[in-house]
Design an enzyme around this catalytic site. Structure first.
Site, PDB file in Angstrom:
ATOM      1  N   GLU A  97      19.160   1.656  54.675  1.00 29.97           N
ATOM      2  CA  GLU A  97      18.906   0.341  54.069  1.00 29.97           C
ATOM      3  C   GLU A  97      18.440  -0.670  55.113  1.00 29.97           C
ATOM      4  O   GLU A  97      17.593  -1.523  54.844  1.00 29.97           O
ATOM      5  CB  GLU A  97      20.171  -0.152  53.336  1.00 29.97           C
ATOM      6  CG  GLU A  97      20.392   0.634  52.050  1.00 29.97           C
ATOM      7  CD  GLU A  97      21.849   0.780  51.638  1.00 29.97           C
ATOM      8  OE1 GLU A  97      22.710   0.023  52.119  1.00 29.97           O
ATOM      9  OE2 GLU A  97      22.125   1.695  50.828  1.00 29.97           O
ATOM     10  N   GLU A 167      22.097  11.319  56.454  1.00 29.68           N
ATOM     11  CA  GLU A 167      22.116  10.743  55.110  1.00 29.68           C
ATOM     12  C   GLU A 167      20.735  10.849  54.489  1.00 29.68           C
ATOM     13  O   GLU A 167      19.875   9.988  54.715  1.00 29.68           O
ATOM     14  CB  GLU A 167      22.504   9.268  55.172  1.00 29.68           C
ATOM     15  CG  GLU A 167      23.892   9.004  55.699  1.00 29.68           C
ATOM     16  CD  GLU A 167      24.424   7.687  55.149  1.00 29.68           C
ATOM     17  OE1 GLU A 167      25.440   7.728  54.440  1.00 29.68           O
ATOM     18  OE2 GLU A 167      23.831   6.639  55.400  1.00 29.68           O
ATOM     19  N   SER A 205      26.122   9.988  48.266  1.00 29.33           N
ATOM     20  CA  SER A 205      26.816  10.378  47.039  1.00 29.33           C
ATOM     21  C   SER A 205      28.015  11.299  47.256  1.00 29.33           C
ATOM     22  O   SER A 205      28.283  12.175  46.432  1.00 29.33           O
ATOM     23  CB  SER A 205      25.834  10.988  46.036  1.00 29.33           C
ATOM     24  OG  SER A 205      24.893  10.000  45.624  1.00 29.33           O
TER      25      SER A 205
HETATM   26  P1  PGA Z   1      26.683   6.382  48.765  1.00 26.94           P
HETATM   27  O1  PGA Z   1      26.206   5.634  50.109  1.00 26.94           O
HETATM   28  O2  PGA Z   1      27.964   7.118  49.116  1.00 26.94           O
HETATM   29  O3  PGA Z   1      26.932   5.273  47.776  1.00 26.94           O
HETATM   30  O4  PGA Z   1      25.606   7.298  48.364  1.00 26.94           O
HETATM   31  C1  PGA Z   1      26.307   6.253  51.352  1.00 26.94           C
HETATM   32  C2  PGA Z   1      25.737   5.378  52.429  1.00 26.94           C
HETATM   33  O5  PGA Z   1      24.777   4.646  52.157  1.00 26.94           O
HETATM   34  O6  PGA Z   1      26.207   5.392  53.565  1.00 26.94           O
END
Ligand code: PGA
Length: 247
Positions: A97, A167, A205
């Site tokens: 992000e 990730e 997730s």
């Molecule tokens: P999520 O996010 O578990 O909601 O998929 C993981 C992260 O962004 O570190």
């Protein structure tokens, strides 16, 4: 090296949630083999570190981001020097992000990694391919690019002092966790590239019903949890899965 379960609250959560997690964790004394790191929004960092000291819990507090210079005219930023003063032990660096929405480059990421290490804070470096990159079979190419400068410049004298989080962007917040096959393949690829002892977490997730099966894979040393970390019950259940696997 202890496996780690990291809660990334993103721009969510409250001191009440932290309190709730602490209370519920205290009830489960046998959670011994896992390091639990909670990364609240920076506005809660100071009170969070106080709270874990007062309650004498083993939880560690981490930041979600940092800037790489110690001080100066950088409106809105927080330095690793400041995090160090608070006793923060971990910082998430290069979350997808941050890369996507806040235009963080691989160079920014490596600067943050070095700054964190210089201040005795363990960077949790996030890497991972987007859906488009995956579909174009670019996964390993992207991971190589994201890792290159970090591997060349970070301090690996103590491999404990840097954590990688794989990730896949397509798994973050989507409910579609990576398959065991995909995660295993990528983790073993990363493992072969990083110095021995660097922990590699899986994120994307992770939920109470899929965490254990992922934690059981050879090169996965824990997880980075977003959405499921916002419910004390779910987060603790994931920590318990890790504890079962790694005990
Ligand atoms: P999520 O996010 O578990 O909601 O998929 C993981 C992260 O962004 O570190």
């Amino acid at each position: 090296l202890l496996p780690i379960v990291v809660a990334n609250w993103k721009m969510n959560g409250s001191l009440g949630l932290l309190n709730n997690i602490i209370l519920n964790l205290k009830a489960i004394e046998e959670l011994t083999v896992v390091e639990i790191v909670i990364c609240p929004p920076s506005i809660f960092l100071s009170q969070s570190t106080q709270l874990i000291q007062e309650t004498k819990t083993n939880i560690k507090i981490g930041a979600q981001n940092c800037y790489f210079l110690d001080s100066g005219a950088y409106t809105g930023e927080i330095s690793t020097a400041m995090l160090q003063q608070l006793g923060i032990e971990y910082v998430i660096v290069g979350h997808s992000e941050r890369r996507k929405l806040f235009f963080e480059s691989d160079i920014d990421v490596v600067k943050k990694v070095l700054s964190a290490q210089q201040h005795g804070i363990i960077p949790i470096v996030c890497i991972g391919e987007s859906l488009a990159e995956r579909e174009q079979q670019q996964t390993f190419f992207v991971l190589d690019r994201q890792l290159e400068m970090v591997l060349a410049q970070a301090d690996f004298v103590d491999p404990n002092r840097l954590v990688i989080a794989y990730e896949p962007v397509w798994a973050i917040g989507t409910g579609s966790v990576a398959s065991v096959e995909h995660a295993t393949q990528v983790h073993s690829y990363i493992k072969a590239k990083v110095p021995t002892g660097v922990r590699i977490l899986y994120g994307g997730s992770l939920k109470p019903d899929n965490a254990e099966k992922l934690f059981r894979q050879a090169d996965i040393s824990g997880g980075l949890v977003g959405g499921a970390a916002l419910q004390a019950k779910d987060f603790i259940s994931i920590c318990e899965s890790a504890n079962r696997v790694f005990l």
